[in-house]
Design a protein around this motif. Structure first.
Motif, PDB file in Angstrom:
ATOM      1  N   SER A  48       9.714   3.045  -2.819  1.00 49.79           N
ATOM      2  CA  SER A  48       9.501   4.429  -2.367  1.00 49.79           C
ATOM      3  C   SER A  48       8.963   4.456  -0.941  1.00 49.79           C
ATOM      4  O   SER A  48       9.254   5.361  -0.176  1.00 49.79           O
ATOM      5  N   HIS A  49       8.128   3.479  -0.617  1.00 51.00           N
ATOM      6  CA  HIS A  49       7.546   3.301   0.715  1.00 51.00           C
ATOM      7  C   HIS A  49       6.877   1.943   0.712  1.00 51.00           C
ATOM      8  O   HIS A  49       6.923   1.237  -0.306  1.00 51.00           O
ATOM      9  N   LEU A  50       6.251   1.550   1.806  1.00 53.63           N
ATOM     10  CA  LEU A  50       5.808   0.157   1.917  1.00 53.63           C
ATOM     11  C   LEU A  50       4.292  -0.035   1.856  1.00 53.63           C
ATOM     12  O   LEU A  50       3.789  -1.074   2.280  1.00 53.63           O
ATOM     13  N   HIS A  51       3.551   0.928   1.313  1.00 47.84           N
ATOM     14  CA  HIS A  51       2.107   0.707   1.147  1.00 47.84           C
ATOM     15  C   HIS A  51       1.882  -0.438   0.162  1.00 47.84           C
ATOM     16  O   HIS A  51       2.682  -0.673  -0.740  1.00 47.84           O
ATOM     17  N   ALA A  52       0.716  -1.127   0.358  1.00 47.03           N
ATOM     18  CA  ALA A  52       0.437  -2.348  -0.402  1.00 47.03           C
ATOM     19  C   ALA A  52       0.529  -2.150  -1.919  1.00 47.03           C
ATOM     20  O   ALA A  52       1.063  -3.001  -2.625  1.00 47.03           O
ATOM     21  N   ASP A  53       0.022  -1.030  -2.429  1.00 45.86           N
ATOM     22  CA  ASP A  53      -0.004  -0.850  -3.886  1.00 45.86           C
ATOM     23  C   ASP A  53       1.391  -0.588  -4.465  1.00 45.86           C
ATOM     24  O   ASP A  53       1.558  -0.535  -5.678  1.00 45.86           O
ATOM     25  N   HIS A  54       2.380  -0.433  -3.622  1.00 48.90           N
ATOM     26  CA  HIS A  54       3.759  -0.230  -4.079  1.00 48.90           C
ATOM     27  C   HIS A  54       4.667  -1.406  -3.751  1.00 48.90           C
ATOM     28  O   HIS A  54       5.727  -1.567  -4.363  1.00 48.90           O
ATOM     29  N   ALA A  55       4.270  -2.210  -2.768  1.00 49.19           N
ATOM     30  CA  ALA A  55       5.184  -3.247  -2.256  1.00 49.19           C
ATOM     31  C   ALA A  55       4.665  -4.678  -2.334  1.00 49.19           C
ATOM     32  O   ALA A  55       5.447  -5.616  -2.232  1.00 49.19           O
TER      33      ALA A  55
ATOM     34  N   GLY B  73       5.925  13.202   3.795  1.00 51.47           N
ATOM     35  CA  GLY B  73       4.561  13.737   3.844  1.00 51.47           C
ATOM     36  C   GLY B  73       3.553  12.623   3.652  1.00 51.47           C
ATOM     37  O   GLY B  73       2.730  12.353   4.523  1.00 51.47           O
ATOM     38  N   HIS B  74       3.637  11.952   2.513  1.00 49.39           N
ATOM     39  CA  HIS B  74       2.751  10.800   2.269  1.00 49.39           C
ATOM     40  C   HIS B  74       3.013   9.740   3.346  1.00 49.39           C
ATOM     41  O   HIS B  74       2.096   9.218   3.953  1.00 49.39           O
ATOM     42  N   THR B  75       4.288   9.441   3.555  1.00 50.61           N
ATOM     43  CA  THR B  75       4.765   8.690   4.727  1.00 50.61           C
ATOM     44  C   THR B  75       5.981   9.467   5.251  1.00 50.61           C
ATOM     45  O   THR B  75       6.501  10.338   4.557  1.00 50.61           O
TER      46      THR B  75
ATOM     47  N   MET C 275       6.469   9.286  -7.368  1.00 54.41           N
ATOM     48  CA  MET C 275       5.794   8.258  -6.585  1.00 54.41           C
ATOM     49  C   MET C 275       4.622   8.956  -5.866  1.00 54.41           C
ATOM     50  O   MET C 275       4.008   9.825  -6.477  1.00 54.41           O
ATOM     51  N   ASP C 276       4.322   8.648  -4.602  1.00 49.51           N
ATOM     52  CA  ASP C 276       3.089   9.189  -4.018  1.00 49.51           C
ATOM     53  C   ASP C 276       3.232  10.599  -3.425  1.00 49.51           C
ATOM     54  O   ASP C 276       2.304  11.093  -2.775  1.00 49.51           O
ATOM     55  N   ALA C 277       4.336  11.289  -3.674  1.00 46.29           N
ATOM     56  CA  ALA C 277       4.411  12.708  -3.300  1.00 46.29           C
ATOM     57  C   ALA C 277       3.436  13.512  -4.160  1.00 46.29           C
ATOM     58  O   ALA C 277       3.004  14.604  -3.783  1.00 46.29           O
TER      59      ALA C 277
HETATM   60 ZN   LIG Z   1       1.215   5.122  -0.630  1.00 50.06          ZN
END
Ligand SMILES: [Zn+2]
Length: 286
Positions: free
Chosen positions: A127-134, A204-206, A225-227
Motif C-alpha cells: 500500500s505504501h513503504l512505511h516500515a510497519d507495512h514493508a 493523504g497518508h502518503t 490500509m492506512d487511509a
Molecule cells: Zn503508514
C-alpha cells in the motif's frame, strides 16, 4: 533492481455496481505481525470539529499483513508487515534517530505465517513503504514480483525506513494516471484482470497510498490500509493527523471511503490498524 510498469486491464467505464455483480473465488485473511503504540489523539485529528472530545490515550494496535487466496490464481500478500528482526529489537535492526519502534512476539513475523499456512506466494502488493507495512519484505522470496503505487518509491526515505526492498530483482509500479475513475473513490485498478482484487488510489497518508478491495463470493471487503487507522475514523468521519503526509487530502479520502460504504452497504471494511479478521459493517456514529 529493475523498475517496471505493472500492466493491468483497463475495463473502461466499469462501475463498482458491475464489479459487485460478478464476485470471484477469492478470500482474504489478516495476519498480525507485531504491535505498535499510537495515540488516540492524533489517530483522530484533534483539530477536526468532530474530534474535540478525543482524549490523549495510548492505543496498542496490530501491525497487519493480508493474505489473499484466489482459487485459480494462487496466493498474494497485501503489505508485508514485519519480519523477524523485530522480535528482539523494537527498531528491527535500523539505525538513526527517526526510526519507529514496534513490538513483536516471537513467531508473529510474516515468513512464519506463510510457513504455517503453507502459502506459495505469487506476488506482493504494498500500500505504501512505511516500515510497519514493508519491513517484512526483507524475509520474503526475492524472485517474485513486488508491486507499489507509482510515485511512492520517490518518497521513500531510507534513513527512516531502511532499505526493505534490497535484493529484489524487479519492482513494479502501478500508474494510476491511466486508471478508471470509479465513483465515488476515484482511480481504481483491476490488479489480477478478473475483477477479484482492486487497488484504489487513496492519497493523504502518503502521496500515492493505495487501499485494496477483495471482491469475494461472500461479500466484497475493503481494506483501507492506512487511509483509516481504526474504525472510529469512519464512525466519526475524522481522518488521522499523525504519521500523515497531507491532512486535507487524508480527510478528503476518508470522506470518499465513507461515501463508498454508504453507497454499497454490502461491503465490509477492515481498518489499517485494527483487528484484521473481523471486517466490519460500516455504521456512522454521527
Ligand atoms: Zn503508514
Amino acid at each position: 533492481m529493475r523498475i517496471k510498469t505493472y500492466h493491468y486491464q483497463k475495463n473502461k467505464g466499469i462501475s463498482w455496481d458491475e464489479v459487485f455483480q460478478n464476485p470471484r473465488p477469492v478470500s482474504v485473511r489478516s495476519f498480525q505481525t507485531g504491535t505498535v503504540i499510537i495515540n488516540r489523539h492524533g489517530t483522530l485529528n484533534p483539530n477536526h470539529p468532530l474530534a474535540k472530545d478525543v482524549q490523549d490515550e495510548e492505543l496498542e494496535v496490530p501491525i497487519l499483513a493480508h493474505w489473499v487466496h484466489h482459487e485459480d490464481k494462487g496466493d498474494f500478500l497485501l503489505d508485508a508487515g514485519l519480519d523477524a528482526s523485530y522480535a528482539g529489537d523494537p527498531r528491527g535492526g535500523l539505525l538513526g534517530t527517526d526510526v519507529d519502534e514496534f513490538q513483536q512476539i516471537k513467531g508473529e513475523n510474516i515468513a512464519q505465517h506463510l510457513v504455517q499456512n503453507d502459502i506459495n506466494l505469487k506476488m506482493v502488493f504494498l500500500s505504501h513503504l512505511h516500515a510497519d507495512h514493508a519491513a517484512g519484505v526483507r524475509e520474503l522470496p526475492k524472485d517474485i514480483p513486488y508491486v507499489i503505487p507509482k510515485g511512492e518509491y520517490g518518497e521513500y526515505r531510507l534513513e527512516v525506513h531502511g532499505d526493505f526492498l534490497e535484493g529484489l530483482e524487479e519492482l513494479y509500479e502501478i500508474d494510476f494516471s491511466k486508471a478508471n475513475q470509479m465513483a465515488p473513490l476515484g482511480p481504481s485498478v483491476d490488479l489480477l484482470g478478473d475483477g477479484s482484487l482492486w487497488a484504489i488510489h487513496t492519497p493523504g497518508h502518503t502521496p500515492w497510498h493505495v487501499s485494496f478491495l477483495v471482491n469475494g463470493m461472500d461479500r466484497p471487503i475493503l481494506l483501507t490500509m492506512d487511509a483509516v487507522f481504526i474504525h472510529e475514523n469512519l464512525e466519526r468521519g475524522v481522518a488521522p493527523s499523525e504519521y500523515t503526509w497531507d491532512m486535507e487530502k487524508a480527510q478528503d479520502t476518508l470522506e470518499k471511503i465513507i461515501a463508498f460504504l454508504e453507497m454499497f452497504p454490502q461491503v465490509r471494511v477492515g481498518a489499517g490498524h485494527e483487528s484484521g479478521n473481523s471486517f466490519k459493517i460500516y455504521n456512522s456514529r454521527i
